[in-house]
Write a protein that holds these residues in place. Structure first.
Motif, PDB file in Angstrom:
ATOM      1  N   SER A 442       0.823  -1.212   0.000  1.00  0.00           N
ATOM      2  CA  SER A 442       0.000   0.000   0.000  1.00  0.00           C
ATOM      3  C   SER A 442       0.857   1.261   0.000  1.00  0.00           C
ATOM      4  O   SER A 442       0.384   2.322   0.368  1.00  0.00           O
ATOM      5  CB  SER A 442      -0.918   0.001   1.221  1.00  0.00           C
ATOM      6  N   VAL A 452       3.983   7.692  -1.994  1.00  0.00           N
ATOM      7  CA  VAL A 452       2.521   7.709  -2.071  1.00  0.00           C
ATOM      8  C   VAL A 452       1.986   6.570  -1.218  1.00  0.00           C
ATOM      9  O   VAL A 452       2.397   5.414  -1.389  1.00  0.00           O
ATOM     10  CB  VAL A 452       2.041   7.559  -3.526  1.00  0.00           C
ATOM     11  N   THR A 453       1.104   6.866  -0.312  1.00  0.00           N
ATOM     12  CA  THR A 453       0.495   5.844   0.533  1.00  0.00           C
ATOM     13  C   THR A 453      -0.970   6.193   0.769  1.00  0.00           C
ATOM     14  O   THR A 453      -1.419   7.302   0.459  1.00  0.00           O
ATOM     15  CB  THR A 453       1.247   5.712   1.873  1.00  0.00           C
ATOM     16  N   THR A 454      -1.695   5.234   1.319  1.00  0.00           N
ATOM     17  CA  THR A 454      -3.137   5.421   1.500  1.00  0.00           C
ATOM     18  C   THR A 454      -3.467   5.678   2.967  1.00  0.00           C
ATOM     19  O   THR A 454      -2.757   5.217   3.874  1.00  0.00           O
ATOM     20  CB  THR A 454      -3.903   4.166   1.033  1.00  0.00           C
ATOM     21  N   LYS A 456      -7.330   6.426   5.467  1.00  0.00           N
ATOM     22  CA  LYS A 456      -8.760   6.124   5.433  1.00  0.00           C
ATOM     23  C   LYS A 456      -9.517   7.042   4.489  1.00  0.00           C
ATOM     24  O   LYS A 456     -10.433   6.622   3.780  1.00  0.00           O
ATOM     25  CB  LYS A 456      -9.351   6.253   6.841  1.00  0.00           C
ATOM     26  N   SER A 457      -9.134   8.315   4.465  1.00  0.00           N
ATOM     27  CA  SER A 457      -9.897   9.287   3.673  1.00  0.00           C
ATOM     28  C   SER A 457      -9.423   9.392   2.227  1.00  0.00           C
ATOM     29  O   SER A 457     -10.069  10.038   1.416  1.00  0.00           O
ATOM     30  CB  SER A 457      -9.810  10.672   4.326  1.00  0.00           C
ATOM     31  N   GLY A 458      -8.274   8.778   1.880  1.00  0.00           N
ATOM     32  CA  GLY A 458      -7.801   8.889   0.504  1.00  0.00           C
ATOM     33  C   GLY A 458      -6.314   8.587   0.370  1.00  0.00           C
ATOM     34  O   GLY A 458      -5.834   7.541   0.816  1.00  0.00           O
ATOM     35  N   LEU A 459      -5.575   9.543  -0.239  1.00  0.00           N
ATOM     36  CA  LEU A 459      -4.145   9.358  -0.515  1.00  0.00           C
ATOM     37  C   LEU A 459      -3.303  10.412   0.199  1.00  0.00           C
ATOM     38  O   LEU A 459      -3.755  11.535   0.407  1.00  0.00           O
ATOM     39  CB  LEU A 459      -3.872   9.486  -2.022  1.00  0.00           C
ATOM     40  N   THR A 615      -2.500  15.833   0.896  1.00  0.00           N
ATOM     41  CA  THR A 615      -3.487  14.744   0.911  1.00  0.00           C
ATOM     42  C   THR A 615      -4.531  14.971  -0.171  1.00  0.00           C
ATOM     43  O   THR A 615      -4.853  16.113  -0.526  1.00  0.00           O
ATOM     44  CB  THR A 615      -4.202  14.673   2.279  1.00  0.00           C
ATOM     45  N   THR A 617      -8.407  13.550  -0.731  1.00  0.00           N
ATOM     46  CA  THR A 617      -9.524  12.750  -0.237  1.00  0.00           C
ATOM     47  C   THR A 617     -10.204  12.053  -1.415  1.00  0.00           C
ATOM     48  O   THR A 617     -10.023  12.428  -2.587  1.00  0.00           O
ATOM     49  CB  THR A 617     -10.536  13.626   0.510  1.00  0.00           C
ATOM     50  N   VAL A 618     -11.000  11.049  -1.082  1.00  0.00           N
ATOM     51  CA  VAL A 618     -11.726  10.320  -2.126  1.00  0.00           C
ATOM     52  C   VAL A 618     -12.680  11.253  -2.857  1.00  0.00           C
ATOM     53  O   VAL A 618     -12.854  11.154  -4.079  1.00  0.00           O
ATOM     54  CB  VAL A 618     -12.479   9.123  -1.508  1.00  0.00           C
TER      55      VAL A 618
END
Length: 625
Positions: A442, A452-454, A456-459, A615, A617-618
């Protein structure tokens, strides 16, 4: 209405002038040294106490002054250098404004002792705040001795603005360097708090530079020289591989006067274009001789800025002169269109004796005895050799069986169908494992610059260089402030680095903090620094770059002792050691970097207040579609 405009008293006017002329103790040093040079001195001694706050004394063996001249020298606009306005365009001396001594005497206790060679006795004058306290006859050697004590004693606000002794001493050493390099034929000595700082004998330009900046400077210098009707250029530039991150060793002298010129500095940098590392600055010591009529010196109170009549021509000459010298001494590549490199004699053949060529002839050779090859007779395709016939190729193996070692009949009659080959079975298990590992991974590195990592809210996209700066900064800050927690790695062989006396003095001010950070100094003498231990987070190759960056930051920001100095030290070291853009990290290293960053007390910004990550977000990603 009554008149409201009035003339200022002399002592008030002198204090106002002192605001322009005397900014700090180094300004007094500059004015007094230049006066001694104008007095035709061959030996000048500078004595400093408490970085000039308590005492600045300059002793010279010049021509001295008469009783009248000694008294008049402290009056405003009194000078021996100019008599008319036209003289301003024929200046070959240093001090000429006639405000220096009057301004200094307005804000300090001044004592002047002077004597001419023809006089039997000298003159001793004491002045306190523009008022003559005493004037009497004294016994003194030929020349002049002037002492400035308790600088800014009657202007406490100005005295409070002075920096620490270490900082003020550095400014004094800067001025001393500038004057001493411009006049190598004069002996200079400098003492601070009773100890000798510089002992510079009479010499030439190159040796004076070496005496000031250390013995190893000699191998770094490339001489430059050019004479035209407009300007005579001489001096030295540093080799590109010795370029530093600081601008400390950059000097321009016009008619033996130090100047600052961003325009000419750009000419030097353009001559080094393509030869320097990123953020490195070349060293140079350049002396320009021009007609005094073609320059205007009197445009700045400190006389360090000069206006040239033809700056563009000077720029072009300086740039081409430096490029020519760099090429002439094989520092930079040179294009010579009249030279063919393929015709150069190889180095290993340089000393060999030339051997005449020998021709061997086979006198028995007759081409007409050879057979023709090829069926075509229409073309003149003749061969100089006879081609073997391959019609009966089976005959090549005749007799082979008899030459082989004796073996059983079954082995002789065996064919290749019974031969077994050892082989390694190629499977895709390794690649499948890697594929599975990547599928579950991940965290990724993008362009060897971002991680780049993930979340809960996105990247999250992390800048690896800035993130490492923040991590190192907090580690170093803890190490420096808590000396017991510092970790040092000992070197098998001591690392010796060369620095100028000024740079060593600068390192002395932060020696304790550096030792708390993990450095171990075996020796810290004037000119050389010997290191036996370095911080665990640094490598041996990074030490020289780290210390250069630190010195550059210390010179530019000039912090006093206390937390600000510790903070600057941690900032500078983290900037030097941090992982650069372009370094490939393993997934484990990437994960460790991210975890370390978010474990910091302030993970969002670098020590220089730049963002470490961003960051997405989705919802923001959804909007892109």
């Amino acid at each position: 209405m009554s008149d409201i405009i009035q003339l200022l008293p002399d002592h008030v006017a002198n204090q106002i002038a002192a605001g322009e002329v005397v900014q700090r103790p180094a300004s007094v040093v500059k004015e007094l040294l230049e006066n001694a040079i104008d007095a035709q001195a061959t030996s000048i001694k500078l004595i400093i106490k408490e970085a000039g706050k308590t005492l600045i004394q300059v002793i010279d063996d010049g021509v001295g002054m008469s009783v009248t001249d000694a008294r008049l020298s402290f009056e405003r606009h009194a000078t021996s250098k100019i008599k008319s306005a036209e003289d301003l365009f024929e200046l070959n001396t240093k001090g000429f404004r006639g405000e220096a001594l009057a301004s200094i005497a307005a804000i300090a206790h001044v004592e002047l002792k002077t004597k001419q060679e023809s006089d039997e006795v000298g003159t001793d004058i004491k002045i306190e705040g523009s008022e003559v306290a005493a004037q009497e006859v004294c016994v003194t050697p030929k020349g002049t001795s002037i002492s400035v004590k308790n600088l800014f004693y009657n202007i406490p606000a100005r005295r409070n603005f002075l920096k620490s002794n270490a900082v003020e001493l550095r400014h004094i050493i800067d001025e001393f360097h500038r004057v001493a390099m411009a006049h190598p034929f004069i002996r200079f000595d400098m003492y601070h708090n009773g100890s000798e700082v510089f002992n510079l004998p009479e010499t030439n330009d190159r040796q004076r530079i070496v005496n000031i900046f250390g013995g190893k400077t000699n191998e770094k210098l490339v001489p430059i020289k050019e004479e035209t009707d407009l300007v005579a250029i001489s001096g030295f530039v540093g080799k590109p591989e010795y370029a530093k991150r600081s601008r400390g060793e950059q000097f321009f002298f016009v008619n033996d006067r130090f100047i600052k010129s961003p325009y000419l500095n750009h000419a030097v940098n353009s001559a080094f274009e393509g030869l320097l590392k990123d953020k490195a600055h070349p060293s140079y010591f350049i002396y320009l001789k021009v007609d005094p009529k073609s320059i205007d010196i009197n445009i700045h109170p400190t006389k360090t800025e000069i206006k040239f009549e033809d700056e563009h021509a000077l720029y072009a000459m300086l740039r081409s002169t430096i490029k020519h010298s760099l090429g002439q001494f094989n520092v930079a590549p040179v294009l010579d269109f009249n030279r063919d490199a393929s015709m150069d004699t190889p180095y290993e053949y340089k000393e060999k004796v030339v051997q005449p060529p020998v021709i061997e002839v086979d006198r028995a050779f007759n081409p007409f005895k050879e057979e023709k090859t090829g069926a075509s007779t229409s073309s003149k395709n003749y061969s100089s050799f006879k081609k073997e016939s391959t019609g009966s190729w089976e005959g090549l193996y005749a007799g082979l069986e008899s030459e082989m070692p004796s073996s059983s009949a079954s082995e002789k009659n065996s064919d290749f169908s019974s031969v077994e080959f050892e082989s390694t079975e190629v499977t895709s298990s390794f690649f499948e494992t890697e594929k599975k590992k990547i599928e579950h991974q991940s965290i990724y590195q993008l362009q060897k610059k971002y991680i780049v990592t993930t979340i809960k809210s996105g990247l999250v996209i992390v800048n690896q260089n800035r993130a490492h700066q923040r991590v190192l900064y907090e580690e170093l800050l803890r190490s420096i402030t808590m000396a017991s927690s510092s970790v040092s790695q000992q070197l098998l062989f001591p690392l010796t680095l060369s620095f100028s006396k000024k740079e060593v003095a600068l390192l002395e001010t932060v020696k304790e903090q550096l030792e708390n950070a993990g450095f171990v100094f075996a020796d810290l003498t004037l000119g050389e620094v010997q290191i036996t231990g370095i911080p665990a987070v640094a490598t041996e190759k990074e030490v020289s770059v780290l210390l250069e960056q630190l010195l550059s930051d210390l010179e530019n920001e000039v912090p006093d002792s206390g937390f600000s100095q510790t903070d600057l030290l941690a900032k500078s070291m983290s900037k030097s050691i941090a992982i650069r853009t372009g370094v490939e990290l393993t997934p484990e290293q990437q994960q460790y970097m991210v975890n370390s960053l978010f474990a910091c007390t302030e993970p969002t910004i670098t020590p220089d207040n730049k963002p470490t990550f961003i960051t997405f977000t989705v919802d923001e990603i959804d909007k892109k579609f």
